[in-house]
Design a protein around this motif. Structure first.
Motif, PDB file in Angstrom:
ATOM      1  N   VAL A  90       0.796  -1.180  -0.097  1.00 52.41           N
ATOM      2  CA  VAL A  90      -0.192   0.101  -0.028  1.00 52.41           C
ATOM      3  C   VAL A  90       0.949   1.167  -0.164  1.00 52.41           C
ATOM      4  O   VAL A  90       0.609   2.117  -0.609  1.00 52.41           O
ATOM      5  N   LEU A  91       1.922   1.279   0.811  1.00 53.45           N
ATOM      6  CA  LEU A  91       2.896   2.382   0.959  1.00 53.45           C
ATOM      7  C   LEU A  91       3.576   2.539  -0.305  1.00 53.45           C
ATOM      8  O   LEU A  91       3.919   3.657  -0.770  1.00 53.45           O
ATOM      9  N   ARG A  92       3.974   1.434  -0.843  1.00 50.98           N
ATOM     10  CA  ARG A  92       4.637   1.686  -2.108  1.00 50.98           C
ATOM     11  C   ARG A  92       3.897   2.089  -3.430  1.00 50.98           C
ATOM     12  O   ARG A  92       4.350   3.105  -4.143  1.00 50.98           O
ATOM     13  N   ARG A  93       2.714   1.498  -3.231  1.00 52.26           N
ATOM     14  CA  ARG A  93       1.822   2.412  -4.496  1.00 52.26           C
ATOM     15  C   ARG A  93       1.344   3.639  -4.406  1.00 52.26           C
ATOM     16  O   ARG A  93       1.300   4.351  -5.067  1.00 52.26           O
ATOM     17  N   HIS A  94       0.985   4.010  -2.677  1.00 54.69           N
ATOM     18  CA  HIS A  94       0.441   5.375  -2.967  1.00 54.69           C
ATOM     19  C   HIS A  94       1.181   6.524  -2.385  1.00 54.69           C
ATOM     20  O   HIS A  94       1.171   7.482  -2.658  1.00 54.69           O
ATOM     21  N   GLN A  95       2.563   5.942  -1.758  1.00 50.51           N
ATOM     22  CA  GLN A  95       3.573   7.033  -1.226  1.00 50.51           C
ATOM     23  C   GLN A  95       4.922   6.877  -1.869  1.00 50.51           C
ATOM     24  O   GLN A  95       5.799   7.894  -1.627  1.00 50.51           O
ATOM     25  N   GLY A  96       5.149   5.976  -2.576  1.00 48.02           N
ATOM     26  CA  GLY A  96       6.432   5.666  -3.133  1.00 48.02           C
ATOM     27  C   GLY A  96       7.484   5.332  -2.415  1.00 48.02           C
ATOM     28  O   GLY A  96       8.531   5.575  -2.582  1.00 48.02           O
ATOM     29  N   LEU A  97       7.072   4.873  -1.260  1.00 44.49           N
ATOM     30  CA  LEU A  97       8.433   4.429  -0.300  1.00 44.49           C
ATOM     31  C   LEU A  97       9.072   3.284  -0.728  1.00 44.49           C
ATOM     32  O   LEU A  97       8.438   2.343  -1.174  1.00 44.49           O
ATOM     33  N   ARG A  98      10.426   3.266  -0.409  1.00 46.95           N
ATOM     34  CA  ARG A  98      11.210   2.341  -0.869  1.00 46.95           C
ATOM     35  C   ARG A  98      12.302   1.884   0.403  1.00 46.95           C
ATOM     36  O   ARG A  98      12.508   2.672   1.313  1.00 46.95           O
ATOM     37  N   GLY A  99      12.867   0.641   0.355  1.00 45.35           N
ATOM     38  CA  GLY A  99      14.118   0.318   1.162  1.00 45.35           C
ATOM     39  C   GLY A  99      13.641   0.650   2.580  1.00 45.35           C
ATOM     40  O   GLY A  99      12.638   0.263   3.222  1.00 45.35           O
ATOM     41  N   SER A 100      14.781   1.163   3.296  1.00 45.72           N
ATOM     42  CA  SER A 100      14.831   1.300   4.741  1.00 45.72           C
ATOM     43  C   SER A 100      13.554   2.139   5.199  1.00 45.72           C
ATOM     44  O   SER A 100      12.906   1.800   6.329  1.00 45.72           O
ATOM     45  N   ALA A 101      13.136   3.058   4.370  1.00 43.98           N
ATOM     46  CA  ALA A 101      12.238   3.868   4.962  1.00 43.98           C
ATOM     47  C   ALA A 101      10.779   3.541   5.015  1.00 43.98           C
ATOM     48  O   ALA A 101      10.022   3.549   5.636  1.00 43.98           O
ATOM     49  N   LEU A 102      10.682   2.480   3.904  1.00 50.88           N
ATOM     50  CA  LEU A 102       9.287   1.691   3.735  1.00 50.88           C
ATOM     51  C   LEU A 102       9.224   0.837   4.877  1.00 50.88           C
ATOM     52  O   LEU A 102       8.268   0.676   5.767  1.00 50.88           O
ATOM     53  N   ARG A 103      10.308   0.009   5.188  1.00 54.59           N
ATOM     54  CA  ARG A 103      10.300  -0.972   6.284  1.00 54.59           C
ATOM     55  C   ARG A 103      10.231  -0.285   7.707  1.00 54.59           C
ATOM     56  O   ARG A 103       9.423  -0.835   8.548  1.00 54.59           O
ATOM     57  N   LYS A 104      10.738   0.678   8.090  1.00 58.34           N
ATOM     58  CA  LYS A 104      10.632   1.781   9.017  1.00 58.34           C
ATOM     59  C   LYS A 104       9.139   2.033   9.300  1.00 58.34           C
ATOM     60  O   LYS A 104       8.608   1.937  10.235  1.00 58.34           O
ATOM     61  N   ARG A 105       8.565   2.515   8.196  1.00 59.74           N
ATOM     62  CA  ARG A 105       7.077   2.997   8.163  1.00 59.74           C
ATOM     63  C   ARG A 105       5.904   1.731   8.658  1.00 59.74           C
ATOM     64  O   ARG A 105       5.277   1.968   9.280  1.00 59.74           O
ATOM     65  N   VAL A 106       6.399   0.542   8.064  1.00 61.94           N
ATOM     66  CA  VAL A 106       5.507  -0.610   8.383  1.00 61.94           C
ATOM     67  C   VAL A 106       5.846  -1.170   9.819  1.00 61.94           C
ATOM     68  O   VAL A 106       4.680  -1.215  10.310  1.00 61.94           O
ATOM     69  N   VAL A 107       6.795  -1.093  10.257  1.00 60.69           N
ATOM     70  CA  VAL A 107       6.899  -1.225  11.873  1.00 60.69           C
ATOM     71  C   VAL A 107       6.301  -0.112  12.613  1.00 60.69           C
ATOM     72  O   VAL A 107       5.547  -0.708  13.640  1.00 60.69           O
ATOM     73  N   GLU A 108       6.495   1.043  12.081  1.00 59.09           N
ATOM     74  CA  GLU A 108       5.645   2.203  13.042  1.00 59.09           C
ATOM     75  C   GLU A 108       4.136   1.948  12.900  1.00 59.09           C
ATOM     76  O   GLU A 108       3.468   2.068  13.947  1.00 59.09           O
ATOM     77  N   LEU A 109       3.736   1.479  11.751  1.00 55.50           N
ATOM     78  CA  LEU A 109       2.050   1.388  11.733  1.00 55.50           C
ATOM     79  C   LEU A 109       1.795   0.172  12.527  1.00 55.50           C
ATOM     80  O   LEU A 109       0.765   0.241  13.270  1.00 55.50           O
ATOM     81  N   PHE A 110       2.523  -1.034  12.538  1.00 53.91           N
ATOM     82  CA  PHE A 110       2.423  -2.250  13.506  1.00 53.91           C
ATOM     83  C   PHE A 110       2.189  -1.585  14.695  1.00 53.91           C
ATOM     84  O   PHE A 110       1.368  -2.400  15.583  1.00 53.91           O
ATOM     85  N   GLU A 111       3.286  -0.853  15.118  1.00 50.89           N
ATOM     86  CA  GLU A 111       3.315  -0.513  16.563  1.00 50.89           C
ATOM     87  C   GLU A 111       2.104   0.445  16.987  1.00 50.89           C
ATOM     88  O   GLU A 111       1.634   0.269  18.032  1.00 50.89           O
ATOM     89  N   HIS A 112       1.700   1.038  15.720  1.00 49.16           N
ATOM     90  CA  HIS A 112       0.560   2.206  16.019  1.00 49.16           C
ATOM     91  C   HIS A 112      -0.751   1.663  16.413  1.00 49.16           C
ATOM     92  O   HIS A 112      -1.534   1.900  17.106  1.00 49.16           O
ATOM     93  N   VAL A 113      -0.779   0.279  15.743  1.00 50.00           N
ATOM     94  CA  VAL A 113      -2.049  -0.577  15.963  1.00 50.00           C
ATOM     95  C   VAL A 113      -1.873  -1.511  17.033  1.00 50.00           C
ATOM     96  O   VAL A 113      -2.594  -2.464  17.212  1.00 50.00           O
ATOM     97  N   GLU A 114      -0.806  -1.228  18.024  1.00 47.64           N
ATOM     98  CA  GLU A 114      -0.565  -2.179  19.143  1.00 47.64           C
ATOM     99  C   GLU A 114      -0.360  -3.614  18.877  1.00 47.64           C
ATOM    100  O   GLU A 114      -0.714  -4.531  19.591  1.00 47.64           O
ATOM    101  N   ILE A 115       0.318  -3.794  17.695  1.00 50.96           N
ATOM    102  CA  ILE A 115       0.912  -5.125  17.548  1.00 50.96           C
ATOM    103  C   ILE A 115       2.135  -5.276  18.131  1.00 50.96           C
ATOM    104  O   ILE A 115       3.098  -4.737  17.982  1.00 50.96           O
ATOM    105  N   PRO A 116       2.188  -6.180  19.214  1.00 49.13           N
ATOM    106  CA  PRO A 116       3.493  -6.616  20.037  1.00 49.13           C
ATOM    107  C   PRO A 116       4.550  -7.042  19.148  1.00 49.13           C
ATOM    108  O   PRO A 116       4.182  -7.798  18.253  1.00 49.13           O
ATOM    109  N   ASP A 117       6.015  -6.599  19.673  1.00 45.97           N
ATOM    110  CA  ASP A 117       6.924  -7.439  18.790  1.00 45.97           C
ATOM    111  C   ASP A 117       6.907  -6.962  17.174  1.00 45.97           C
ATOM    112  O   ASP A 117       7.078  -7.913  16.410  1.00 45.97           O
ATOM    113  N   ALA A 118       6.810  -5.725  16.892  1.00 48.86           N
ATOM    114  CA  ALA A 118       6.453  -5.446  15.761  1.00 48.86           C
ATOM    115  C   ALA A 118       7.336  -5.847  14.255  1.00 48.86           C
ATOM    116  O   ALA A 118       7.092  -6.305  13.541  1.00 48.86           O
TER     117      ALA A 118
END
Length: 340
Positions: A116-144
């Motif tokens: 979703v982030l690649r398609r709509h926001q053009g994120l790639r590489g480490s920035a993409l991975r960091k954002r996915v982890v942030e989103l998982f933490e935001h929705v309270e998924i433990p050990d994101a």
């Protein structure tokens, strides 16, 4: 309509047909920016199909027709497929009933959110991975960080639903549609998911459409409710007005079936009969065969969804309306409550 904000979403005269069955029948609906709207009704009432039509997810043989579908100033009926794709999943997103069947079993949950982030926001590489982890933490998924490498079957139902929510909010949507988001979860997890959705809605100021059969949940979170029956909107009112004094007999029957409204009763109040299908739709009011208040006039012609006079309904919202020739609980004795 003076003083009413411009709707973020406006649907006018939407119909969806499947081989002659009117799954959605001339539905009008509006949602203001930041508003929480509940859509309630039995299975088969057209709640989910209405939102799937908005998202452009009704496949053949389904036929979608409408006079207007406008979102954030964009005419979705006139929009090209490319323009729709830029909106759906970004500014308007949806959380479906069963996360396990909505997620792709062949890809990790992290990959699916990243897509979703690649398609709509053009994120790639480490920035993409960091954002996915942030989103998982935001929705309270433990050990994101570890969970982004998991496949859907390796996570619980509650965790998969959190993944779906992370995917839905990834691009900061203006409208989030939650279709029975807690149906397949146990009671404790249901409460957690609802708290999460409401927290995200308030934090981000996004509009939320909550599709549910649970009137108790809707009464706690929604500012306005649209009640659907057999593909039609039959009542739309603000909260708590609709729960304190429902005008449509169907809304009243749904409320009577809630355990809290049956203190000391040996059995819950039940609504006999079923939602009419393609071959048994009455010519008059669609609820008439199940309605204890029905008279001959109800069976003769289909009532229109008529706006309510605020003096009758005690509901000042401009869109307060009921589809009934004999509405209940009107303030003025004998008032029909309709302003055509």
């Amino acid at each position: 309509m003076h003083g009413t904000p411009t709707p973020l979403l406006r649907i006018r005269n939407l119909s969806v047909d499947f081989d002659g069955l009117a799954a959605v029948d001339h539905v009008d609906l509006s949602v203001a920016p930041g508003e929480v709207v509940g859509i309630v009704g039995e299975s088969g009432s057209g709640k989910s199909v209405t939102m799937l039509a908005l998202m452009g997810l009704v496949d053949a043989p389904g036929q979608v027709r409408a006079d207007e579908i406008r979102f954030n100033g964009v005419d979705l009926l006139a929009a090209t497929a490319r323009e729709r794709r830029r909106i759906v999943g970004k500014d308007m997103s949806m959380v479906f009933q069963d996360a396990l069947t909505s997620l792709n079993p062949s890809y990790t949950v992290g990959f699916q959110v990243a897509e979703v982030l690649r398609r709509h926001q053009g994120l790639r590489g480490s920035a993409l991975r960091k954002r996915v982890v942030e989103l998982f933490e935001h929705v309270e998924i433990p050990d994101a960080k570890a969970r982004i490498g998991a496949f859907p079957h390796q996570l619980s139902g509650g965790m998969n639903q959190r993944v779906m929510i992370a995917m839905a909010i990834a691009c900061d949507p203006k409208l989030l549609i939650a279709d029975e988001p807690t149906t397949a979860l146990d009671v404790t997890i249901q409460a957690q998911i609802m708290r999460l959705l409401l927290s995200l809605q308030k934090e981000r100021g996004m509009a939320l459409v909550l599709i549910s059969h649970d009137l108790a949940v809707v009464s706690e979170v929604a500012q306005r409710v649209a009640v659907m029956y057999a593909g039609e909107v039959i009542e739309t009112r603000t909260v708590p007005a609709i729960f304190d004094a429902p005008h449509h007999p169907y809304t009243h029957a749904l409320l009577q079936a809630i355990p809290e409204n049956n203190p000391g009763a040996a059995r819950l109040a039940a609504l006999p009969g079923v939602v009419p299908g393609r071959d048994d739709r009455p010519s008059g009011c669609l609820f008439a065969p199940r309605c204890v208040h029905a008279v001959d006039a109800c069976r003769a012609a289909r009532p229109a969804l008529a706006r309510l006079d605020p003096l009758d309904s005690r509901d000042p919202h401009a869109d307060a309306a009921v589809r009934c020739i004999r509405p209940l609980n009107l303030a003025r004795a004998g008032a029909q409550g309709a302003v055509q």
